[in-house]
Design a protein around this motif. Structure first.
Motif, PDB file in Angstrom:
ATOM      1  N   MET A 232       0.824  -1.215   0.000  1.00 54.31           N
ATOM      2  CA  MET A 232       0.000   0.000   0.000  1.00 54.31           C
ATOM      3  C   MET A 232       0.849   1.251   0.000  1.00 54.31           C
ATOM      4  SD  MET A 232      -3.001  -1.121   2.518  1.00 54.31           S
ATOM      5  CE  MET A 232      -3.431   0.478   3.140  1.00 54.31           C
ATOM      6  N   ALA A 233       0.371   2.183  -0.708  1.00 52.18           N
ATOM      7  CA  ALA A 233       1.167   3.398  -0.860  1.00 52.18           C
ATOM      8  C   ALA A 233       1.354   4.103   0.468  1.00 52.18           C
ATOM      9  CB  ALA A 233       0.488   4.320  -1.862  1.00 52.18           C
ATOM     10  N   SER A 234       0.269   4.148   1.231  1.00 58.13           N
ATOM     11  CA  SER A 234       0.356   4.904   2.470  1.00 58.13           C
ATOM     12  C   SER A 234       1.356   4.257   3.414  1.00 58.13           C
ATOM     13  CB  SER A 234      -1.011   4.996   3.119  1.00 58.13           C
ATOM     14  OG  SER A 234      -1.372   3.737   3.631  1.00 58.13           O
ATOM     15  N   GLU A 235       1.433   2.932   3.339  1.00 61.65           N
ATOM     16  CA  GLU A 235       2.393   2.254   4.194  1.00 61.65           C
ATOM     17  C   GLU A 235       3.805   2.643   3.808  1.00 61.65           C
ATOM     18  OE1 GLU A 235       1.895  -1.560   5.491  1.00 61.65           O
ATOM     19  OE2 GLU A 235      -0.001  -0.857   6.324  1.00 61.65           O
ATOM     20  N   ASN A 236       4.004   2.691   2.536  1.00 63.13           N
ATOM     21  CA  ASN A 236       5.324   3.104   2.082  1.00 63.13           C
ATOM     22  C   ASN A 236       5.629   4.518   2.534  1.00 63.13           C
ATOM     23  OD1 ASN A 236       5.896   0.733   0.886  1.00 63.13           O
ATOM     24  ND2 ASN A 236       5.021   1.346  -1.103  1.00 63.13           N
ATOM     25  N   LYS A 237       4.609   5.302   2.475  1.00 61.49           N
ATOM     26  CA  LYS A 237       4.823   6.689   2.845  1.00 61.49           C
ATOM     27  C   LYS A 237       5.209   6.806   4.314  1.00 61.49           C
ATOM     28  CE  LYS A 237       1.788   9.089   1.005  1.00 61.49           C
ATOM     29  NZ  LYS A 237       0.380   9.382   1.172  1.00 61.49           N
ATOM     30  N   ILE A 238       4.537   6.003   5.091  1.00 64.57           N
ATOM     31  CA  ILE A 238       4.871   6.023   6.513  1.00 64.57           C
ATOM     32  C   ILE A 238       6.306   5.572   6.715  1.00 64.57           C
ATOM     33  CG2 ILE A 238       4.390   4.892   8.703  1.00 64.57           C
ATOM     34  CD1 ILE A 238       1.413   4.837   7.706  1.00 64.57           C
ATOM     35  N   LEU A 239       6.637   4.529   5.993  1.00 67.24           N
ATOM     36  CA  LEU A 239       8.001   4.023   6.105  1.00 67.24           C
ATOM     37  C   LEU A 239       8.991   5.094   5.674  1.00 67.24           C
ATOM     38  CD1 LEU A 239       9.263   1.294   6.872  1.00 67.24           C
ATOM     39  CD2 LEU A 239       9.529   0.880   4.432  1.00 67.24           C
ATOM     40  N   ASP A 240       8.674   5.710   4.569  1.00 71.59           N
ATOM     41  CA  ASP A 240       9.548   6.773   4.075  1.00 71.59           C
ATOM     42  C   ASP A 240       9.705   7.867   5.107  1.00 71.59           C
ATOM     43  OD1 ASP A 240       9.856   5.491   1.778  1.00 71.59           O
ATOM     44  OD2 ASP A 240       8.542   6.778   0.558  1.00 71.59           O
ATOM     45  N   TYR A 241       8.559   8.244   5.604  1.00 68.92           N
ATOM     46  CA  TYR A 241       8.556   9.340   6.567  1.00 68.92           C
ATOM     47  C   TYR A 241       9.434   9.004   7.755  1.00 68.92           C
ATOM     48  CZ  TYR A 241       6.709  12.609  10.009  1.00 68.92           C
ATOM     49  OH  TYR A 241       6.590  13.575  10.967  1.00 68.92           O
ATOM     50  N   LEU A 242       9.228   7.830   8.297  1.00 68.22           N
ATOM     51  CA  LEU A 242       9.975   7.460   9.494  1.00 68.22           C
ATOM     52  C   LEU A 242      11.454   7.339   9.197  1.00 68.22           C
ATOM     53  CD1 LEU A 242       7.541   4.903  11.097  1.00 68.22           C
ATOM     54  CD2 LEU A 242       8.119   7.179  11.912  1.00 68.22           C
ATOM     55  N   THR A 243      11.751   6.732   8.083  1.00 67.26           N
ATOM     56  CA  THR A 243      13.149   6.584   7.734  1.00 67.26           C
ATOM     57  C   THR A 243      13.799   7.946   7.568  1.00 67.26           C
ATOM     58  OG1 THR A 243      12.455   4.673   6.493  1.00 67.26           O
ATOM     59  CG2 THR A 243      14.724   5.387   6.196  1.00 67.26           C
ATOM     60  N   LYS A 244      13.083   8.794   6.933  1.00 68.14           N
ATOM     61  CA  LYS A 244      13.628  10.122   6.698  1.00 68.14           C
ATOM     62  C   LYS A 244      13.878  10.844   8.021  1.00 68.14           C
ATOM     63  CE  LYS A 244      13.130  14.285   4.191  1.00 68.14           C
ATOM     64  NZ  LYS A 244      12.514  15.055   3.152  1.00 68.14           N
TER      65      LYS A 244
ATOM     66  N   HIS B  69      -4.897   8.560  12.008  1.00 71.90           N
ATOM     67  CA  HIS B  69      -5.380   8.543  13.385  1.00 71.90           C
ATOM     68  C   HIS B  69      -4.238   8.231  14.349  1.00 71.90           C
ATOM     69  CE1 HIS B  69      -7.712   7.345  16.908  1.00 71.90           C
ATOM     70  NE2 HIS B  69      -8.691   8.070  16.386  1.00 71.90           N
ATOM     71  N   VAL B  70      -4.302   8.808  15.528  1.00 70.41           N
ATOM     72  CA  VAL B  70      -3.211   8.607  16.478  1.00 70.41           C
ATOM     73  C   VAL B  70      -3.007   7.135  16.799  1.00 70.41           C
ATOM     74  CG1 VAL B  70      -2.951  10.792  17.672  1.00 70.41           C
ATOM     75  CG2 VAL B  70      -4.837   9.287  18.265  1.00 70.41           C
ATOM     76  N   ASN B  71      -4.078   6.397  16.880  1.00 73.64           N
ATOM     77  CA  ASN B  71      -3.914   4.987  17.224  1.00 73.64           C
ATOM     78  C   ASN B  71      -3.179   4.238  16.125  1.00 73.64           C
ATOM     79  OD1 ASN B  71      -5.284   5.631  19.455  1.00 73.64           O
ATOM     80  ND2 ASN B  71      -7.059   4.318  19.071  1.00 73.64           N
ATOM     81  N   LYS B  72      -3.489   4.637  14.931  1.00 68.51           N
ATOM     82  CA  LYS B  72      -2.784   3.999  13.820  1.00 68.51           C
ATOM     83  C   LYS B  72      -1.302   4.388  13.884  1.00 68.51           C
ATOM     84  CE  LYS B  72      -2.972   2.962   8.982  1.00 68.51           C
ATOM     85  NZ  LYS B  72      -2.737   3.692   7.744  1.00 68.51           N
ATOM     86  N   ALA B  73      -1.093   5.625  14.173  1.00 68.71           N
ATOM     87  CA  ALA B  73       0.294   6.095  14.245  1.00 68.71           C
ATOM     88  C   ALA B  73       1.074   5.317  15.292  1.00 68.71           C
ATOM     89  CB  ALA B  73       0.313   7.586  14.559  1.00 68.71           C
ATOM     90  N   LYS B  74       0.433   5.043  16.413  1.00 72.19           N
ATOM     91  CA  LYS B  74       1.115   4.291  17.465  1.00 72.19           C
ATOM     92  C   LYS B  74       1.514   2.916  16.953  1.00 72.19           C
ATOM     93  CE  LYS B  74      -1.723   6.621  20.804  1.00 72.19           C
ATOM     94  NZ  LYS B  74      -3.038   6.517  21.459  1.00 72.19           N
ATOM     95  N   ASN B  75       0.598   2.306  16.238  1.00 74.92           N
ATOM     96  CA  ASN B  75       0.910   0.978  15.718  1.00 74.92           C
ATOM     97  C   ASN B  75       2.010   1.024  14.676  1.00 74.92           C
ATOM     98  OD1 ASN B  75      -0.900  -0.477  17.253  1.00 74.92           O
ATOM     99  ND2 ASN B  75      -2.593   0.095  15.903  1.00 74.92           N
ATOM    100  N   GLU B  76       1.955   2.068  13.894  1.00 73.94           N
ATOM    101  CA  GLU B  76       2.984   2.170  12.862  1.00 73.94           C
ATOM    102  C   GLU B  76       4.363   2.320  13.499  1.00 73.94           C
ATOM    103  OE1 GLU B  76       2.645   1.590   9.853  1.00 73.94           O
ATOM    104  OE2 GLU B  76       0.444   1.518   9.744  1.00 73.94           O
TER     105      GLU B  76
END
Lengths: 614, 487
Positions: free
Chosen positions: B1-13, B34-41
């Motif tokens: 999923m694109a958003s997952e990649n984006k999260i990964l990108d974001y965090l890595t960055k 959502h904050v809960n999602k963010a926590k899981n990510e």
């Protein structure tokens, strides 16, 4: 991509003993050397060893991936098995299926593993909505402490306050005294009320009503202050002005009479309370006391008396009032992280879903003073300034910092903020509200309220009348009960209690006890014109408690304490709120049941004085 | 999923490249999840990278603790009586987690609070991202709050009396931004500059980096989800009007109006006779009371009127022009500055604040100079001159005012509430007087004075002045008429 969860299975590898395995929340792996020949790891996913977990975890087909780590120096030898499994599966099943079968073990799944994995993952489809409460207008009995133009003059003498106070409370004390002492049989029949203190006849049992005056050698004295040698810095103010040599007197318009006797030692008295004293004058002109009595609890607002039964029913869904004091935001506040956590908690962002639901029950927040740290001396200031230059991450302006936090909160909940002793506000009570503009954007919320220092806030759970009416149709019973329930909150930033506390020896006396006593005295700040600075009111004494509040919040106390005081049908929840900067404590008071909860915000192991329980 | 990649990108960055701390809130705000999602990510990322030492987690634990045991020990055990359920919320570094958990009787929530490139040893560091968050929040407004999962209630209300149009827009804009103007008010203009630098230093450093990825990210998300229009707008012209998203429609209109107007004014300056231009410049700074009423037409009129008036004023011209000399460079500077800063709207905004101050300053200085002159001149000239003057003056003033105002009002509202709105007639009066007399003034020697003076006065201007001028629309007319009567 599967979302994986992790669990750590610790096994005491004492080969011949029984295996005990607990699944802890999630694995924490240090890069320790992994011994070869890991049979367990093999079993689960068919690969041998686990030198690289990453590569293994790409094997998505495995039910669970178990890796094996041994902690070299632990004793008894301890082996950790890391179980990695897809979230879709129930962790305990996974473990037992893939691995546990061969090794009979006991698994304790902590509830936290679920929170970490399952429930946290859920984004609530409907965001919890904060339970509403409405602020009701103040009444005559719960006056506003705003000093209006009419009262603004400083020309009046403080004596007026004592006069007004005595006049206002004398009637109640007399009534209470007659009730209390009607059975006292001495020489004749009922002890006589002597209207003027100086008219007391020697040797005759009687009672007088007057104002207590404590003659204390250690009390700050203007004359001493003038006579002081100014080349020497003044001694720091005492924490206690109590001493063995204190004299207790009772006075009215006519004069004073010295009180002696045992009963005085059993009660804590401070200057300015109105008492009735039963006793007789002795040969040396002192009044030897047999008993004392006070005005007693003021009546309470009637509205909720009939509702108590309903109230208890609604416990699970009741509105809470959060109170906090002493944020002490300064140039370098130690509690920054805690404050942020508190904000996150209250806005419902931090914590698990349970926390978030709990947070949505908190209807409003009262900040009881000392939001800003006192201004430090210049030496420290320089030092801080130097440090600040290095540390650009923090705004050098505590006010901005405070208003930023307030804004974060104001987005989410109504706030009442009181000025306190260390805040930039007048020193004299009642302290007037902060200018709204000072607190920045938060002030654009009408639900953000700047209050006076002692402040009455009248609350009604539920929404305001208009919407309540609509709702009442939908759920008649609920709407009806919430409408009639009102709670009067009296919030003080703590100066009143702090000052009174100086008057009494503290082993027997406690702050919570004194706070309760103020309710019996019907006066929240009896020491006011004497040692506690207050405005020279001319025609009123606003600190008289005409009505007993339902919730009595006293901020900036050293410790948290609470007590539910009851007297007949009257009940009042007293809450002493400690400084947040020191304790990290947020207090919740249930508006319906008046129960209290404490939430403590702490950090552990981060170079800051720990507030942690362990 | 694109958003997952984006999260990964974001965090890595964030963690690897920028080496900054990421809290669940910053993740949720920046990527609008959502904050809960963010926590899981965060937990997921941490779990996946646990051997690479990229990320060190800090945990939020909440649950019941056995505090009561050590709490009730004191003397006042009996006094304190009531035992209260106590929940502890604790922030714990990864390595202390197990130990910390032992202190809890029961745990009801535990999640990753933040990831950091190094183990967290100073708890205050978790506050670092919030400064940026507040800005993001202010830009995206309530919409974001809902997305992110912030609890709100029906009893949380904005003040209705506060004029939805102007006050809200900038006020919402951001706390950090609001800081600047507030400071500016208290400080002198120079200090304002310093302050701005400081703030921009502290925030811009991390933020400027963050801004870009964020903007990009949000854009993507929005396109995918086809979500709110506002964010699209942001995408298209992020630097110019991100505020729009927050501002209400009316204020939006204003804003746009402003933007259009400014260039126009510049153009006009070139076209019209210099006299009128300089005149308008002077008056430009004072904001007019009612910008909305007739922004369009009156704008053009004034010039025409002025042109008509010119014959009379031609003599005066030289005087005014000279006094205005300092103005021009400033204006240019402003334009430049705006261009430079246009990368981030914050700075642009700040700049605009600054400029207003300066502009006022200038006009003030000019008028001051004139005043000085007028002091000398009034006595001799007032008899003849007073009659025609008022007409000219009033026209000119009205017209010019209308043009410029919107910019100024916008800024104001951002940090002020009602109290400043009281009219302060004096400066206006002075101005009217000054101007008229100055206009009539023919002496050449006055020029030298005027030019030399402005700089010295320049330090003085206060935001207040603006207000005073603003409220004067009719006032100065009155004062004008009143004056001759006195004399």
């Amino acid at each position: 991509m599967k979302l994986m969860a992790y669990a750590r299975v610790s096994k005491v590898a004492n080969r011949h003993s029984q295996h005990e395995i607990t699944v802890v929340k999630r694995c924490i792996l240090d890069k320790r050397k992994v011994p070869d020949g890991l049979t367990d790891g093999k079993r689960s996913n068919g690969k041998r060893g686990c030198a690289s977990v990453r590569s293994e975890s790409e094997d998505r087909d495995a039910d669970a991936i178990v890796t094996h780590h041994e902690t070299p120096n632990s004793r008894p030898r301890r082996v950790d098995f890391v179980v990695e499994f897809p979230l879709s599966q129930n962790p305990s099943e996974v473990v037992s299926k893939s691995w546990m079968q061969q090794t009979p073990c006991m698994i304790n799944l902590l509830p936290s593993i679920h929170l970490l994995t399952e429930s946290n993952r859920l984004v609530p489809s409907e965001a919890p909505v904060r339970l509403p409460t409405t602020v009701l207008p103040l009444t005559d009995k719960t006056p506003s402490f705003i000093i209006d133009k009419k009262n603004k003059s400083f020309r009046h003498q403080y004596a007026n306050i004592y006069f007004v106070r005595l006049r206002a409370l004398r009637g109640f004390v007399e009534k209470e005294a007659r009730k209390r002492w009607k059975d006292v049989k001495d020489t004749t029949e009922f002890p006589k009320l002597v209207p003027r203190v100086l008219d007391v006849v020697k040797g005759e049992l009687c009672f007088v009503v007057g104002t207590i005056y404590m003659d204390m050698p250690l009390k700050p004295n203007v004359l001493e202050d003038v006579a002081r040698d100014h080349s020497i810095p003044a001694p720091p103010p005492r924490t206690k002005i109590w001493s063995e040599d204190d004299n207790v007197m009772v006075e009215d318009e006519s004069g004073r009479i010295l009180l002696v006797g045992e009963p005085l030692k059993k009660v804590q008295l401070v200057t300015g309370i109105i008492v009735g004293v039963l006793g007789m004058e002795n040969s040396s002109g002192e009044f030897s006391v047999v008993d004392l009595c006070f005005a007693g609890f003021a009546p309470q607002e009637e509205s909720d008396d009939g509702e108590r039964m309903d109230v208890d029913v609604a416990e699970s869904q009741q509105e809470y009032l959060a109170t906090i004091s002493g944020l002490d935001i300064g140039p370098s506040s130690a509690a920054d992280a805690q404050i942020q956590m508190m904000v996150e908690y209250l806005t419902g962002e931090g914590g698990g879903p349970d926390n978030q639901v709990a947070a949505s029950q908190i209807s409003r927040l009262i900040i009881a003073g000392n939001s800003l740290a006192p201004i430090a001396g210049t030496d420290i200031d320089d030092d801080v300034r130097r440090r600040r230059r290095d540390n650009t991450s923090f705004s050098p302006h505590p006010t901005l910092n405070l208003s930023a936090h307030l804004l974060d909160l104001a987005h989410s909940m109504p706030i009442h903020i009181l000025p306190g002793a260390s805040d930039p506000s007048g020193t004299i009570l009642p302290q007037q509200p902060f200018p709204r503009a000072m607190l920045g954007t938060a002030s654009t919320y009408s639900s953000f309220n700047c209050e006076t220092n002692p402040a009455y806030i009248r609350l009604a759970p539920g929404v305001s009348d208009k919407t309540a009416a609509d709702e009442a149709e939908a759920s008649t019973s609920k709407g009806a009960s919430s409408k009639s329930l009102t709670r009067t909150v009296l919030a003080v930033s703590g100066q009143t209690l702090d000052d009174m506390f100086k008057y009494v020896p503290s082993p027997p006396a406690t702050r919570i006890g004194l706070a309760e006593a103020t309710l019996r005295w019907r006066h929240m700040a009896p020491t006011a014109p004497d040692t506690l600075w207050c405005h020279p009111f001319f025609t009123t004494d606003p600190f008289i408690l005409v009505q007993t509040p339902d919730i009595y919040i006293i901020g900036n106390q050293p410790k948290f304490a609470t007590r539910l005081v009851t007297d007949g049908t009257r009940r009042c929840r007293i809450v002493l709120v400690p400084s947040f900067a020191e304790t990290g404590i947020l207090v919740l008071v249930g508006l319906r049941t008046l129960d209290v909860k404490v939430i403590r915000f702490a950090v552990k192991g981060m170079g800051i004085p720990e507030n942690s329980p362990a | 999923m694109a958003s997952e990649n984006k999260i990964l990108d974001y965090l890595t960055k964030k963690l690897v490249v920028e080496q900054t701390l990421v809290t669940f809130r910053s993740l949720s705000r920046d990527l609008e999840i959502h904050v809960n999602k963010a926590k899981n990510e965060l937990a997921k990322y941490h779990a996946e990278h646990q051997f690479s030492e990229v990320a060190h987690a800090t945990y939020w634990i909440s649950g019941e603790t056995n505090m009561k045991a050590d709490n009730g020990m004191d003397i006042d055990e009996d006094e304190e009586g009531e035992e209260v359920t106590e929940t502890t919320v604790m922030l714990v570094e990864e390595s202390d987690l197990e130990e910390a958990k032992e202190g809890f009787l029961s745990i009801n929530a535990i999640h990753v609070y933040s990831l950091s490139p190094a183990p967290l040893r100073e708890s205050a560091l978790v506050c670092e991202p919030t400064i940026h968050l507040r800005k993001v929040e202010a830009e995206k407004g309530q919409q974001l709050a809902k997305l992110v999962g912030r609890i709100s209630g029906s009893h949380v209300k904005r003040r209705s009396g506060l004029g939805k149009t102007k006050t809200l827009g900038p006020a919402v804009a951001s706390t950090s931004k609001a800081k600047a103007p507030r400071l500016a008010k208290a400080a002198t203009v120079k200090e304002v500059k310093d302050e701005k630098k400081d703030i921009s230093k502290s925030e811009a450093k991390p933020d400027s980096k963050e801004d870009k990825p964020k903007a990009k990210a949000t854009g993507k998300i929005n396109f995918e989800k086809a979500k709110p229009k506002e964010s699209k707008v942001e995408e298209k012209k992020p630097k110019a009007v991100p505020k729009l998203a927050v501002a209400e429609s009316s204020s939006k209109a204003h804003k746009v109006g402003d933007k259009k107007e400014e260039p126009k004014r510049g153009v006009k300056r070139k076209n019209t006779v210099r006299v009128s231009d300089s005149e308008s410049e002077d008056n430009a700074s004072p904001p007019s009371p009612a910008p909305q009423v007739k922004v369009g037409p009156p704008k053009r009129k004034p010039t025409a009127q002025k042109a008509a008036v010119q014959p009379k004023r031609s003599v005066i011209v030289s005087d005014d022009e000279v006094s205005d000399v300092p103005v021009r460079p400033r204006v240019k500077g402003k334009a430049k500055a705006v261009v430079v800063d246009s990368e981030s709207d914050t700075e642009l905004k700040a700049m605009m604040d600054l400029d207003d101050d300066q502009v006022i300053k200038v006009s003030r200085s000019a008028s001051e100079a004139r005043k000085r002159k007028s002091d000398e001149d009034v006595e001799m000239e007032d008899v003849q001159e007073t009659e025609p003057e008022p007409v000219i003056k009033s026209k000119a003033k009205k017209a010019t005012k209308k043009k410029v105002i919107p910019v100024v009002t916008e800024d104001y509202s951002s940090y002020e509430s009602a109290d400043e709105e009281e009219p302060e007639p004096e400066p206006v009066k002075g101005k009217g007087k000054r101007k008229s007399t100055a206009a009539e003034k023919k002496a050449d020697n006055g020029e030298a004075k005027t030019t030399s003076k402005p700089p010295s006065d320049a330090a003085e201007p206060k935001p207040k002045q603006k207000k005073a001028a603003k409220s004067t629309g009719q006032m100065d007319l009155k004062s004008w008429f009143a004056k001759p009567a006195k004399k």
